[in-house]
Structure formats: C-alpha cells, structure tokens
Write a protein that holds these residues in place. Structure first.
Motif, PDB file in Angstrom:
ATOM      1  N   VAL A 160       0.848  -1.201   0.000  1.00  0.00           N
ATOM      2  CA  VAL A 160       0.000   0.000   0.000  1.00  0.00           C
ATOM      3  C   VAL A 160       0.879   1.245   0.000  1.00  0.00           C
ATOM      4  O   VAL A 160       0.515   2.275  -0.575  1.00  0.00           O
ATOM      5  CB  VAL A 160      -0.958  -0.008   1.207  1.00  0.00           C
ATOM      6  CG1 VAL A 160      -1.709   1.315   1.324  1.00  0.00           C
ATOM      7  CG2 VAL A 160      -1.958  -1.160   1.074  1.00  0.00           C
ATOM      8  N   GLY A 161       2.053   1.149   0.619  1.00  0.00           N
ATOM      9  CA  GLY A 161       3.000   2.263   0.570  1.00  0.00           C
ATOM     10  C   GLY A 161       3.383   2.609  -0.852  1.00  0.00           C
ATOM     11  O   GLY A 161       3.562   3.793  -1.192  1.00  0.00           O
ATOM     12  N   HIS A 162       3.512   1.598  -1.707  1.00  0.00           N
ATOM     13  CA  HIS A 162       3.788   1.870  -3.122  1.00  0.00           C
ATOM     14  C   HIS A 162       2.606   2.588  -3.780  1.00  0.00           C
ATOM     15  O   HIS A 162       2.792   3.429  -4.670  1.00  0.00           O
ATOM     16  CB  HIS A 162       4.086   0.564  -3.856  1.00  0.00           C
ATOM     17  CG  HIS A 162       5.449   0.008  -3.564  1.00  0.00           C
ATOM     18  ND1 HIS A 162       6.599   0.750  -3.694  1.00  0.00           N
ATOM     19  CD2 HIS A 162       5.836  -1.220  -3.132  1.00  0.00           C
ATOM     20  CE1 HIS A 162       7.651   0.003  -3.374  1.00  0.00           C
ATOM     21  NE2 HIS A 162       7.205  -1.199  -3.026  1.00  0.00           N
ATOM     22  N   HIS A 163       1.405   2.261  -3.346  1.00  0.00           N
ATOM     23  CA  HIS A 163       0.226   2.959  -3.863  1.00  0.00           C
ATOM     24  C   HIS A 163       0.269   4.437  -3.467  1.00  0.00           C
ATOM     25  O   HIS A 163      -0.015   5.317  -4.295  1.00  0.00           O
ATOM     26  CB  HIS A 163      -1.044   2.303  -3.324  1.00  0.00           C
ATOM     27  CG  HIS A 163      -2.307   2.998  -3.727  1.00  0.00           C
ATOM     28  ND1 HIS A 163      -2.723   3.093  -5.045  1.00  0.00           N
ATOM     29  CD2 HIS A 163      -3.252   3.650  -2.988  1.00  0.00           C
ATOM     30  CE1 HIS A 163      -3.866   3.757  -5.100  1.00  0.00           C
ATOM     31  NE2 HIS A 163      -4.193   4.116  -3.868  1.00  0.00           N
ATOM     32  N   VAL A 164       0.642   4.704  -2.240  1.00  0.00           N
ATOM     33  CA  VAL A 164       0.771   6.082  -1.775  1.00  0.00           C
ATOM     34  C   VAL A 164       1.807   6.820  -2.627  1.00  0.00           C
ATOM     35  O   VAL A 164       1.599   7.982  -3.018  1.00  0.00           O
ATOM     36  CB  VAL A 164       1.157   6.121  -0.282  1.00  0.00           C
ATOM     37  CG1 VAL A 164       1.487   7.546   0.162  1.00  0.00           C
ATOM     38  CG2 VAL A 164       0.024   5.549   0.570  1.00  0.00           C
ATOM     39  N   GLN A 165       2.913   6.149  -2.942  1.00  0.00           N
ATOM     40  CA  GLN A 165       3.925   6.769  -3.799  1.00  0.00           C
ATOM     41  C   GLN A 165       3.367   7.115  -5.169  1.00  0.00           C
ATOM     42  O   GLN A 165       3.699   8.162  -5.745  1.00  0.00           O
ATOM     43  CB  GLN A 165       5.118   5.820  -3.954  1.00  0.00           C
ATOM     44  CG  GLN A 165       5.936   5.642  -2.685  1.00  0.00           C
ATOM     45  CD  GLN A 165       7.002   4.578  -2.827  1.00  0.00           C
ATOM     46  OE1 GLN A 165       6.794   3.557  -3.499  1.00  0.00           O
ATOM     47  NE2 GLN A 165       8.154   4.803  -2.204  1.00  0.00           N
ATOM     48  N   THR A 166       2.511   6.260  -5.692  1.00  0.00           N
ATOM     49  CA  THR A 166       1.886   6.538  -6.993  1.00  0.00           C
ATOM     50  C   THR A 166       0.973   7.752  -6.900  1.00  0.00           C
ATOM     51  O   THR A 166       0.995   8.637  -7.769  1.00  0.00           O
ATOM     52  CB  THR A 166       1.097   5.309  -7.479  1.00  0.00           C
ATOM     53  OG1 THR A 166       2.012   4.218  -7.690  1.00  0.00           O
ATOM     54  CG2 THR A 166       0.368   5.606  -8.779  1.00  0.00           C
ATOM     55  N   LEU A 167       0.172   7.818  -5.847  1.00  0.00           N
ATOM     56  CA  LEU A 167      -0.735   8.950  -5.676  1.00  0.00           C
ATOM     57  C   LEU A 167       0.028  10.256  -5.506  1.00  0.00           C
ATOM     58  O   LEU A 167      -0.434  11.316  -5.952  1.00  0.00           O
ATOM     59  CB  LEU A 167      -1.645   8.726  -4.461  1.00  0.00           C
ATOM     60  CG  LEU A 167      -2.604   7.533  -4.515  1.00  0.00           C
ATOM     61  CD1 LEU A 167      -3.455   7.491  -3.249  1.00  0.00           C
ATOM     62  CD2 LEU A 167      -3.499   7.605  -5.748  1.00  0.00           C
ATOM     63  N   LEU A 168       1.199  10.190  -4.896  1.00  0.00           N
ATOM     64  CA  LEU A 168       1.993  11.392  -4.658  1.00  0.00           C
ATOM     65  C   LEU A 168       2.885  11.748  -5.843  1.00  0.00           C
ATOM     66  O   LEU A 168       3.561  12.782  -5.825  1.00  0.00           O
ATOM     67  CB  LEU A 168       2.859  11.203  -3.403  1.00  0.00           C
ATOM     68  CG  LEU A 168       2.117  11.026  -2.079  1.00  0.00           C
ATOM     69  CD1 LEU A 168       3.110  10.790  -0.940  1.00  0.00           C
ATOM     70  CD2 LEU A 168       1.245  12.253  -1.781  1.00  0.00           C
ATOM     71  N   GLY A 169       2.907  10.911  -6.860  1.00  0.00           N
ATOM     72  CA  GLY A 169       3.728  11.181  -8.042  1.00  0.00           C
ATOM     73  C   GLY A 169       5.163  10.713  -7.916  1.00  0.00           C
ATOM     74  O   GLY A 169       5.967  10.927  -8.825  1.00  0.00           O
ATOM     75  N   ILE A 170       5.502  10.067  -6.807  1.00  0.00           N
ATOM     76  CA  ILE A 170       6.885   9.621  -6.586  1.00  0.00           C
ATOM     77  C   ILE A 170       7.260   8.494  -7.537  1.00  0.00           C
ATOM     78  O   ILE A 170       8.362   8.473  -8.100  1.00  0.00           O
ATOM     79  CB  ILE A 170       7.063   9.181  -5.122  1.00  0.00           C
ATOM     80  CG1 ILE A 170       6.867  10.380  -4.196  1.00  0.00           C
ATOM     81  CG2 ILE A 170       8.436   8.551  -4.909  1.00  0.00           C
ATOM     82  CD1 ILE A 170       6.757  10.021  -2.731  1.00  0.00           C
ATOM     83  N   THR A 171       6.344   7.554  -7.725  1.00  0.00           N
ATOM     84  CA  THR A 171       6.612   6.425  -8.622  1.00  0.00           C
ATOM     85  C   THR A 171       6.919   6.915 -10.028  1.00  0.00           C
ATOM     86  O   THR A 171       7.865   6.440 -10.678  1.00  0.00           O
ATOM     87  CB  THR A 171       5.398   5.479  -8.659  1.00  0.00           C
ATOM     88  OG1 THR A 171       5.138   5.003  -7.340  1.00  0.00           O
ATOM     89  CG2 THR A 171       5.658   4.303  -9.595  1.00  0.00           C
ATOM     90  N   GLN A 172       6.144   7.871 -10.502  1.00  0.00           N
ATOM     91  CA  GLN A 172       6.353   8.406 -11.835  1.00  0.00           C
ATOM     92  C   GLN A 172       7.708   9.093 -11.950  1.00  0.00           C
ATOM     93  O   GLN A 172       8.407   8.966 -12.970  1.00  0.00           O
ATOM     94  CB  GLN A 172       5.218   9.387 -12.173  1.00  0.00           C
ATOM     95  CG  GLN A 172       3.829   8.739 -12.238  1.00  0.00           C
ATOM     96  CD  GLN A 172       3.126   8.653 -10.878  1.00  0.00           C
ATOM     97  OE1 GLN A 172       3.775   8.521  -9.836  1.00  0.00           O
ATOM     98  NE2 GLN A 172       1.805   8.733 -10.901  1.00  0.00           N
TER      99      GLN A 172
END
Length: 294
Positions: free
Chosen positions: A175-187
């Motif tokens: 779920v932490g990875h999901h949070v990163q996606t929502l925050l634009g970090i993954t991108q």
C-alpha cells in the motif's frame, strides 16, 4: 496482533483466471523464487531477471466472499490502511484514493503484465492494485522462517501461519507503493531511472523500496493510535521480516556475492532502519529517502 472485530475492506477481490505463463527455464524459475522472497518486488523486475511472463488473457475478478481466516485478515488490514491514509491525506488537504487488492491462486494478469506466485506480493501502478497470492502467508513462514505469537498458540486453525503483524507489514508495504503513486513519486522514479545507468537506477529502486518500508512504519504507528492493535512481540515480528529480506542477506542465502550496485530493495539494516523511523515518528515527512536523489 489484534484484528478481529473491525470492519473489512470492500476493495478486496479474488481472481478467477489469468494470462498464460510463457518462457523461462529452470534458471529463471530459481531466480524468480529468490525474487519471491523480497517484499514489494516490482513485477517488471521479476520479468527481467527471473522468468519472462507475458500477458495473454484477462483476469476476471469478483468480490472476496470467503470466510477463511486469511481472507478476513487481509480485508481488515486493508481497511486499516484505508482509515489511516484517508486521515493522513485529509490532514494534508488532499483526498486518498483507495487501492484494490486482488487475491489470486498461482497466476494472475495485471496492467503490469501477467505474474505467477513466484513473483511474490506486488503493487501495479497501472491499475493501482495490490496482488497477493493466497498461499503467500504459508510460504512466507516456510521460506523466510518468519513466525509469530500464533505459532505458539494452541489454536490448530492458526498453524502454519506467519506472524500476523509480519503479514500486515507486507500488505502495508505494498500500500505504501500505492501512496507513492498517488503522490507522483513512482512516476518520478520511473522517469529518472530511464536517464541514468543501471547501477544508478537500482539505487533509485532501493530508495523507493525503503520509503515504502517507512510508510509501512507510519501506518503501524498511526493505526496503533487509532485502534491499539499491537501486542507484545508484534514489532519484533515486523523487524525480523524486514531483516530477512534485505538484498545483502538474500544474496548470501543464494550463495552469491554481495554487490551493492545490484541492490534493488536495500540491505537488511536499511530496511529495518527505515521501517523503524516511520514507526517511531508516525509522520510521512520523515520518510524522504531520496533527499535530492531525484
């Protein structure tokens, strides 16, 4: 870990089919088996370094209606992450979008491609979904030696189950990875990784994974404030789990050399340190693992 009696998430679904697994010899299977041991393994990494998995067929899903212990546990833990991250996002003046979680058996198709249980639990940003094989908790205990208070209980229904909080750590990390996606970090990480060397891209992957560990710690601390769900030994379970899946420890376990440039998830010490940092602070601001790296 106390989890019974709380609401379960309605975002948990079960898979009834998947794409066809293609390619890959015994060497790929062995490597994929090692990758299975790593929490949060990127499915693309599994595709590149383990067995090649190709799409080919759609996965149909339906709401998870099973009343078995593991399914109910997953529902409660995911609901706990929803409550905490809604609270954190609201405090920051934004809205949290809940991820889905799909339980599958053996093989599944996602927006990131098809994957087998050898891939391990993973989060796919393409469909904002966490994928978890139904046999993972048993395998987690058998392969990693992670156990907990339920191992020592007299409840026969709880035999062959890993420690509850270690399992919750796995889910909260994804779920932490999901949070990163929502925050634009993954991108940002994906874009930066395309412009640097492989060793540098691996370093970015390490920083991303360590941040997900820290986010898992933040969730645990905030959820403890909310429902007082932790019991004696729970923190040790999670720290033990984090230490078991460091790149250095896995390399030694596989009989290979420890090569920091090849790390993608961080050392055991790093994973424990960042999880602990989030756990002690309960503040996402303490989880800036990048510090100018992007």
């Amino acid at each position: 870990m106390k989890w019974q009696g709380r609401r379960g998430s309605t975002n948990v679904r079960t898979s009834s089919g998947g794409g066809k697994l293609m390619g890959g010899g015994i060497g790929g299977i062995i490597i994929a088996g090692i990758l299975w041991l790593v929490f949060g393994v990127n499915p693309m990494t599994a595709l590149q370094t383990g067995q090649e998995v190709a799409g080919g067929g759609n996965t149909s899903t339906e709401p998870a209606t099973s009343d078995d212990r593991d399914t109910q546990f997953v529902k409660v833990v995911l609901a706990d992450t929803e409550e905490v991250w809604h609270q954190i996002f609201n405090e920051g003046g934004s809205t949290y979008k809940e991820p889905s979680l799909i339980l599958f058996n053996g093989q599944v198709s996602s927006a990131c491609g098809s994957a087998s249980s050898a891939t391990g639990p993973f989060y796919c940003p393409g469909d904002q979904t966490v994928y978890l094989d139904t046999s993972f908790f048993v395998e987690m205990r058998q392969k990693l030696g992670i156990s907990g208070d339920i191992q020592n209980s007299g409840d026969s229904d709880n035999q062959n189950k890993a420690g509850d909080f270690a399992q919750a750590y796995v889910i909260s990390h994804e779920v932490g990875h999901h949070v990163q996606t929502l925050l634009g970090i993954t991108q940002q990480v994906n874009e930066a990784s395309r412009q640097v060397t492989r060793a540098q891209a691996n370093k970015l992957s390490v920083l991303q994974e360590l941040q997900a560990d820290c986010f898992a710690g933040v969730w645990a601390q905030r959820n403890q404030e909310r429902v007082q769900f932790l019991e004696a030994g729970d923190i040790d379970e999670a720290i033990n789990a984090a230490s078991q899946i460091g790149d250095d420890r896995l390399a030694r376990a596989g009989g290979g050399a420890v090569v920091p440039d090849n790390f993608t998830h961080g050392t055991s010490q790093q994973r424990v340190e960042w999880f602990t940092r989030g756990l002690e602070s309960g503040n996402v601001q303490t989880c800036d693992t990048f510090s100018g790296a992007l």
